[in-house]
Design a protein around this motif. Structure first.
Motif, PDB file in Angstrom:
ATOM      1  N   GLU A 422      -6.143  -1.328   3.661  1.00  0.00           N
ATOM      2  CA  GLU A 422      -6.132  -2.794   3.650  1.00  0.00           C
ATOM      3  C   GLU A 422      -5.794  -3.354   5.033  1.00  0.00           C
ATOM      4  O   GLU A 422      -6.436  -4.292   5.518  1.00  0.00           O
ATOM      5  CB  GLU A 422      -5.103  -3.260   2.623  1.00  0.00           C
ATOM      6  N   LEU A 423      -4.795  -2.766   5.674  1.00  0.00           N
ATOM      7  CA  LEU A 423      -4.386  -3.238   7.001  1.00  0.00           C
ATOM      8  C   LEU A 423      -5.429  -2.907   8.063  1.00  0.00           C
ATOM      9  O   LEU A 423      -5.671  -3.708   8.978  1.00  0.00           O
ATOM     10  CB  LEU A 423      -3.042  -2.619   7.372  1.00  0.00           C
ATOM     11  N   TYR A 424      -6.054  -1.752   7.964  1.00  0.00           N
ATOM     12  CA  TYR A 424      -7.110  -1.402   8.921  1.00  0.00           C
ATOM     13  C   TYR A 424      -8.311  -2.341   8.787  1.00  0.00           C
ATOM     14  O   TYR A 424      -8.941  -2.692   9.797  1.00  0.00           O
ATOM     15  CB  TYR A 424      -7.568   0.042   8.704  1.00  0.00           C
ATOM     16  N   VAL A 425      -8.638  -2.732   7.562  1.00  0.00           N
ATOM     17  CA  VAL A 425      -9.737  -3.684   7.357  1.00  0.00           C
ATOM     18  C   VAL A 425      -9.385  -5.027   8.001  1.00  0.00           C
ATOM     19  O   VAL A 425     -10.216  -5.644   8.686  1.00  0.00           O
ATOM     20  CB  VAL A 425     -10.043  -3.853   5.857  1.00  0.00           C
ATOM     21  N   GLU A 426      -8.146  -5.471   7.807  1.00  0.00           N
ATOM     22  CA  GLU A 426      -7.698  -6.721   8.432  1.00  0.00           C
ATOM     23  C   GLU A 426      -7.830  -6.651   9.946  1.00  0.00           C
ATOM     24  O   GLU A 426      -8.199  -7.634  10.595  1.00  0.00           O
ATOM     25  CB  GLU A 426      -6.237  -7.005   8.070  1.00  0.00           C
ATOM     26  N   GLY A 427      -7.523  -5.512  10.505  1.00  0.00           N
ATOM     27  CA  GLY A 427      -7.570  -5.339  11.953  1.00  0.00           C
ATOM     28  C   GLY A 427      -8.921  -4.908  12.486  1.00  0.00           C
ATOM     29  O   GLY A 427      -9.069  -4.715  13.692  1.00  0.00           O
ATOM     30  N   ASP A 428      -9.893  -4.729  11.617  1.00  0.00           N
ATOM     31  CA  ASP A 428     -11.250  -4.347  12.017  1.00  0.00           C
ATOM     32  C   ASP A 428     -11.264  -3.032  12.796  1.00  0.00           C
ATOM     33  O   ASP A 428     -11.990  -2.874  13.781  1.00  0.00           O
ATOM     34  CB  ASP A 428     -11.894  -5.468  12.845  1.00  0.00           C
ATOM     35  N   SER A 429     -10.430  -2.061  12.359  1.00  0.00           N
ATOM     36  CA  SER A 429     -10.414  -0.737  12.981  1.00  0.00           C
ATOM     37  C   SER A 429     -11.227   0.228  12.124  1.00  0.00           C
ATOM     38  O   SER A 429     -10.774   0.695  11.079  1.00  0.00           O
ATOM     39  CB  SER A 429      -8.975  -0.225  13.123  1.00  0.00           C
ATOM     40  N   ARG A 430     -12.439   0.529  12.574  1.00  0.00           N
ATOM     41  CA  ARG A 430     -13.297   1.417  11.774  1.00  0.00           C
ATOM     42  C   ARG A 430     -12.760   2.842  11.748  1.00  0.00           C
ATOM     43  O   ARG A 430     -12.832   3.521  10.719  1.00  0.00           O
ATOM     44  CB  ARG A 430     -14.721   1.388  12.332  1.00  0.00           C
TER      45      ARG A 430
END
Length: 485
Positions: A422-430
């Protein structure tokens, strides 16, 4: 007190000659009646003594010989302080600035007085005494406002924002950057605009507002290149490299770091070189170039020590500890991480403490102290939430998932991986999303949900392919095939 860097005989002679010009007592560091710094500022300068009563009378309204003489002395002491500061002689610089301040007050020169308060704030900032730094900066800003000096106000607002960033007061820093950018625009100071845009981009990057950060950096780079300002261009390129790392664009990040390092070397910026060498070392670790990384970190540590950066020394010792964990040198890693925590605590960097705790958790996993590692990760997570660092929070949740799988707790691991995702999606880190999905598939497989595991592995493989990590793409594709019905 600071460790004083050795100064050549010729340089010391020049310093003493310049001091004597503005001080009838030769190399004596303080004139009679030296002005005390108000509030808490004087408490940090206990070694500096005044030979007479504190305070100077009201400004003299018309220039006379005494006024001009005081102004000359003030300028000489200010110049000396600036030279000492550039040579990392911070104690001596403070003494010179105090002398300059007394003479500026005698001369009734408010701009000089404000500039000196600003310089004193910089010395406190470099000492990592953030409270005293902010007091000095606020005093300078009050003087600049009284004088309607927009350039001085803009500069000191940027310095205040640096303290606010260090204290994790991100909303306050955002306001300071916005006001400083407006002021620089009103007086058409393009160098100042480029500096503020770069620092604002750093704030946006920290908040994972990556598109906004990229736009800020592009504007800053365009200005600095147009002005042929190599030092400011170096700052921008280093920040762009940091952004590319967050965006998992490692090749372009290295190109930007190399260019920034070249510019810092050309302009003689030791602290900028230290930061960039440290970041290059981080990239070398990611590329498993461990011997090269160790050499790069060693150079960085030496440069941080020269530039008196306590936070920088904490950063590089943490990175050395991480490298030692990878190489299996666990005793040495524990020593390095303890040093890092000590430096971070001394500097007041809560984010630094959290990052060192996360590394300590990794070390405890390597030592098979799994319960201790879980407690350490949770301490780090509390700080990441406190300082609003979403990417570090995501990375730590991913580490929690790995730990919980080692402890045979697949349901807990699945919750941790989902939170990381969820946090990676928020940060746009593929890359972060791919790593989290790979771990999530492992947790789902461990609790027998093979269909969900296959789906997670396939999505992870797709994302690894997008960031050109072919080996991991093939690995996750194979895992998806193995668990598919």
């Amino acid at each position: 007190m600071f460790k004083r860097r050795s100064t050549s005989k010729d340089t010391k002679s020049f310093f003493n000659t310049l001091l004597a010009i503005g001080n009838p007592h030769g190399t004596q560091p303080h004139p009679p009646g030296a002005q005390a710094i108000p509030s808490k500022l004087d408490k940090s300068l206990k070694t500096i003594k005044s030979d007479g009563p504190s305070g100077a009378g009201p400004p003299i309204p018309m220039p006379n010989s005494k006024t001009l003489d005081s102004y000359t002395k003030a300028e000489n002491h200010k110049t000396l302080g600036d030279l000492q500061a550039r040579n990392d002689l911070l104690d001596e610089a403070v003494e010179s600035y105090l002398c300059a301040q007394k003479f500026y007050i005698e001369a009734g020169n408010g701009v000089g007085e404000a500039n000196t308060y600003h310089s004193l704030g910089d010395m406190h900032y470099r000492r990592n005494d953030l409270q005293l730094a902010e007091e000095a900066y606020l005093t300078a800003m009050g003087l600049y406002l009284k004088l309607n000096n927009k350039h001085g106000e803009a500069k000191v607002r940027v310095s205040i924002s640096n303290v606010q960033m260090q204290n994790d007061r991100l909303d306050a820093a955002e306001v300071s950057y916005t006001v400083a950018l407006r002021l620089y625009g009103e007086i058409d100071n393009q160098v100042g605009q480029s500096e503020v845009l770069t620092k604002h981009g750093d704030l946006q990057r920290r908040r994972m507002q990556l598109d906004s950060a990229e736009q800020s950096y592009e504007k800053a780079l365009q200005i600095s290149v147009g002005l042929n300002n190599q030092l400011q261009e170096a700052h921008v390129r280093k920040s762009i490299g940091d952004l590319y790392v967050r965006m998992d664009n490692i090749s372009d990040a290295r190109d930007e770091y190399d260019r920034a390092l070249q510019l810092y070397t050309q302009t003689g910026d030791t602290f900028g070189r230290a930061n960039t060498e440290k970041n290059i070392g981080d990239l070398q670790v990611r590329e498993k170039q461990y011997e090269a990384a160790e050499a790069t970190y060693t150079r960085s540590a030496q440069l941080y020590a020269v530039s008196s950066s306590i936070v920088g020394q904490g950063d590089v010792h943490k990175s050395i500890g991480d490298l030692q964990i990878r190489r299996g040198d666990l005793i040495e890693a524990e020593e390095s991480l303890n040093k890092a925590i000590k430096f971070y605590e001394e500097s007041g960097s809560r984010l630094g403490v959290a990052q060192a705790l996360t590394s300590t958790g990794k070390l405890q996993v390597a030592q098979n102290s799994l319960e201790d590692a879980s407690l350490t990760y949770r301490k780090a997570l509390e700080i990441y939430v406190e300082v609003d660092d979403g990417l570090s929070e995501a990375n730590t949740y991913k580490l929690m998932g790995e730990l919980e799988l080692l402890r045979a707790l697949p349901e807990a691991a699945e919750r941790s991986y989902n939170k990381a995702l969820e946090l990676y999606v928020e940060g746009d880190s593929r890359l972060g999303q791919a790593n989290a999905l790979d771990g999530l598939g492992n947790a789902q497989k461990a609790r027998g949900d093979l269909s969900s595991a296959a789906s997670s592995f396939r999505t992870a493989a797709k994302l690894y392919g997008e960031v050109q990590m072919v080996d991991w793409e093939m690995y996750c594709t194979k895992k998806a095939q193995e668990v598919s019905p």
